[in-house]
Design a protein around this motif. Structure first.
Motif, PDB file in Angstrom:
ATOM      1  N   LYS A  11       0.747  -1.338  -0.010  1.00  6.40           N
ATOM      2  CA  LYS A  11      -0.020  -0.154   0.038  1.00  6.40           C
ATOM      3  C   LYS A  11       0.815   1.442  -0.134  1.00  6.40           C
ATOM      4  CE  LYS A  11      -3.959  -2.081   2.350  1.00  6.40           C
ATOM      5  NZ  LYS A  11      -4.972  -2.015   3.682  1.00  6.40           N
ATOM      6  N   GLY A  12       2.089   0.957   0.307  1.00  7.73           N
ATOM      7  CA  GLY A  12       2.945   2.356   0.284  1.00  7.73           C
ATOM      8  C   GLY A  12       3.187   3.008   1.494  1.00  7.73           C
ATOM      9  N   LEU A  13       3.652   4.465   1.674  1.00 11.68           N
ATOM     10  CA  LEU A  13       3.664   5.228   2.897  1.00 11.68           C
ATOM     11  C   LEU A  13       2.383   5.877   2.918  1.00 11.68           C
ATOM     12  CD1 LEU A  13       7.036   6.616   2.461  1.00 11.68           C
ATOM     13  CD2 LEU A  13       6.451   5.018   4.028  1.00 11.68           C
ATOM     14  N   LYS A  14       1.795   5.815   4.130  1.00  7.27           N
ATOM     15  CA  LYS A  14       0.406   6.279   4.538  1.00  7.27           C
ATOM     16  C   LYS A  14       0.914   7.701   5.138  1.00  7.27           C
ATOM     17  CE  LYS A  14      -0.621   3.159   7.386  1.00  7.27           C
ATOM     18  NZ  LYS A  14      -1.655   2.240   8.148  1.00  7.27           N
ATOM     19  N   LEU A  18       4.469   8.867   7.017  1.00  8.18           N
ATOM     20  CA  LEU A  18       5.321  10.147   6.721  1.00  8.18           C
ATOM     21  C   LEU A  18       5.564  10.866   7.915  1.00  8.18           C
ATOM     22  CD1 LEU A  18       3.517  11.116   3.508  1.00  8.18           C
ATOM     23  CD2 LEU A  18       5.834  10.230   3.656  1.00  8.18           C
ATOM     24  N   LEU A  19       4.435  11.094   8.669  1.00 13.15           N
ATOM     25  CA  LEU A  19       4.536  11.947   9.986  1.00 13.15           C
ATOM     26  C   LEU A  19       5.368  11.500  11.080  1.00 13.15           C
ATOM     27  CD1 LEU A  19       0.730  13.085  10.464  1.00 13.15           C
ATOM     28  CD2 LEU A  19       2.614  14.294   9.674  1.00 13.15           C
ATOM     29  N   VAL A  20       5.463  10.036  10.974  1.00 13.42           N
ATOM     30  CA  VAL A  20       6.467   9.415  12.224  1.00 13.42           C
ATOM     31  C   VAL A  20       7.961   9.666  11.678  1.00 13.42           C
ATOM     32  CG1 VAL A  20       7.161   7.076  13.232  1.00 13.42           C
ATOM     33  CG2 VAL A  20       4.604   7.852  13.154  1.00 13.42           C
ATOM     34  N   THR A  21       8.021   9.155  10.337  1.00 12.69           N
ATOM     35  CA  THR A  21       9.397   9.161   9.680  1.00 12.69           C
ATOM     36  C   THR A  21       9.956  10.803  10.024  1.00 12.69           C
ATOM     37  OG1 THR A  21       8.887   7.563   8.244  1.00 12.69           O
ATOM     38  CG2 THR A  21      10.714   8.868   7.769  1.00 12.69           C
ATOM     39  N   LEU A  26      13.514  14.639  12.642  1.00 10.93           N
ATOM     40  CA  LEU A  26      13.570  15.849  13.555  1.00 10.93           C
ATOM     41  C   LEU A  26      14.408  15.675  14.712  1.00 10.93           C
ATOM     42  CD1 LEU A  26      10.018  17.414  13.254  1.00 10.93           C
ATOM     43  CD2 LEU A  26      12.044  18.342  12.346  1.00 10.93           C
ATOM     44  N   VAL A  27      14.049  14.544  15.327  1.00  8.54           N
ATOM     45  CA  VAL A  27      14.747  14.487  16.590  1.00  8.54           C
ATOM     46  C   VAL A  27      15.988  13.705  16.486  1.00  8.54           C
ATOM     47  CG1 VAL A  27      14.920  12.884  18.633  1.00  8.54           C
ATOM     48  CG2 VAL A  27      12.597  13.548  17.738  1.00  8.54           C
ATOM     49  N   GLY A  72      11.142   3.278   0.747  1.00  5.54           N
ATOM     50  CA  GLY A  72      11.209   4.858   0.605  1.00  5.54           C
ATOM     51  C   GLY A  72      11.598   5.486   2.074  1.00  5.54           C
ATOM     52  N   VAL A  73      11.305   4.672   3.089  1.00  3.73           N
ATOM     53  CA  VAL A  73      11.505   5.181   4.401  1.00  3.73           C
ATOM     54  C   VAL A  73      12.879   5.747   4.787  1.00  3.73           C
ATOM     55  CG1 VAL A  73      11.340   4.730   7.045  1.00  3.73           C
ATOM     56  CG2 VAL A  73       9.340   4.147   5.574  1.00  3.73           C
ATOM     57  N   ALA A  74      13.842   4.832   4.241  1.00  3.59           N
ATOM     58  CA  ALA A  74      15.263   5.031   4.769  1.00  3.59           C
ATOM     59  C   ALA A  74      15.737   6.298   4.156  1.00  3.59           C
ATOM     60  CB  ALA A  74      16.045   3.856   4.186  1.00  3.59           C
ATOM     61  N   ILE A  75      15.766   6.583   2.848  1.00  5.10           N
ATOM     62  CA  ILE A  75      16.256   7.803   2.051  1.00  5.10           C
ATOM     63  C   ILE A  75      15.219   9.069   2.522  1.00  5.10           C
ATOM     64  CG2 ILE A  75      14.598   7.267   0.153  1.00  5.10           C
ATOM     65  CD1 ILE A  75      16.894   8.491  -1.425  1.00  5.10           C
ATOM     66  N   LEU A  76      14.072   8.987   2.752  1.00  2.00           N
ATOM     67  CA  LEU A  76      13.330   9.830   3.238  1.00  2.00           C
ATOM     68  C   LEU A  76      13.742  10.499   4.689  1.00  2.00           C
ATOM     69  CD1 LEU A  76      10.981  12.041   3.291  1.00  2.00           C
ATOM     70  CD2 LEU A  76       9.378  10.158   4.392  1.00  2.00           C
ATOM     71  N   ALA A  77      14.133   9.490   5.636  1.00  2.00           N
ATOM     72  CA  ALA A  77      14.651   9.747   6.952  1.00  2.00           C
ATOM     73  C   ALA A  77      15.860  10.305   6.946  1.00  2.00           C
ATOM     74  CB  ALA A  77      14.530   8.457   7.912  1.00  2.00           C
ATOM     75  N   GLU A  78      16.647  10.061   6.219  1.00  2.00           N
ATOM     76  CA  GLU A  78      18.148  10.558   5.995  1.00  2.00           C
ATOM     77  C   GLU A  78      17.908  11.961   5.784  1.00  2.00           C
ATOM     78  OE1 GLU A  78      22.460  10.087   6.501  1.00  2.00           O
ATOM     79  OE2 GLU A  78      20.662   9.794   7.787  1.00  2.00           O
TER      80      GLU A  78
END
Length: 202
Positions: A11-14, A18-21, A26-27, A72-78
């Motif tokens: 289903k991909g990123l909800k 995105l908000l949690v990532t 930010l932290v 996509g989470v890894a690249i988005l987070a970095e």
């Protein structure tokens, strides 16, 4: 149950993902900024000793992926963490964007090789090491190793890769496992027996 988990991934990123990532980034972006002080403390110990603390700067992609487990989470987070660091006035400035893209992509590729099904300690360590190799490529691009002899390059980046495997791999895994135990991650994704087994084995 496995089919349900795989269906969730497709289903991909909800929005919640995105908000949690972004929140996690930010932290960690703040941690990235202030980590320079800790990093400098290692320098007097021995030649290139500070490389042993370098792995913290790759913590965002591995930890985010271990928690959310979606492409996509890894690249988005970095990338997000790097932008926070830039906002704090990092001395590296806009260069951090390129570093974050390559480092995040390198970590992402490790999880992609395992088809986003392996979230074990070893996989996280490989992802952290891959991010370190990504940083080496950008260092070469900017010419930061032009004056190094071969043994210096091998020595410096071996230390960095080891640091990244430990801090961005094993540390991220330990943090994710701790969060799993609290049940917090049930808000991010359904937690099945299979998920716990992935964290309970190397």
């Amino acid at each position: 149950m496995e089919h349900v988990i795989l269906a969730e991934k497709r289903k991909g990123l909800k929005l919640s993902d995105l908000l949690v990532t972004i929140l996690l980034s930010l932290v960690l972006g703040v941690v990235y900024h202030f980590w320079s002080s800790v990093y400098d403390l290692f320098k007097p110990l021995f030649f290139q000793a500070h490389q042993l603390a370098y792995g913290v700067w790759f913590l965002a992609p591995t930890l985010a992926m271990l928690l959310i487990r979606k492409p996509g989470v890894a690249i988005l987070a970095e990338v997000a963490a790097a932008h926070v660091e830039i906002l704090f006035g990092s001395e590296w400035g806009i260069q951090l964007v390129l570093y974050s893209v390559v480092q995040g992509l390198a970590a992402e590729m490790v999880f992609a090789v395992f088809r986003y099904r392996s979230f074990r300690m070893g996989t996280a360590a490989f992802a952290g090491a891959a991010a370190a190799i990504g940083s080496l490529l950008i260092d070469i691009y900017y010419g930061y190793v032009a004056d190094y002899t071969l043994w210096m390059v091998l020595y410096k980046y071996t230390l960095r890769i080891i640091s990244s495997a430990v801090l961005a791999g094993y540390l991220a895994y330990a943090l994710a496992k701790s969060l799993e135990a609290t049940g917090v991650t049930q808000l991010l994704r359904p937690v099945a027996k299979q998920d716990y087994e992935a964290l309970d084995h190397d």
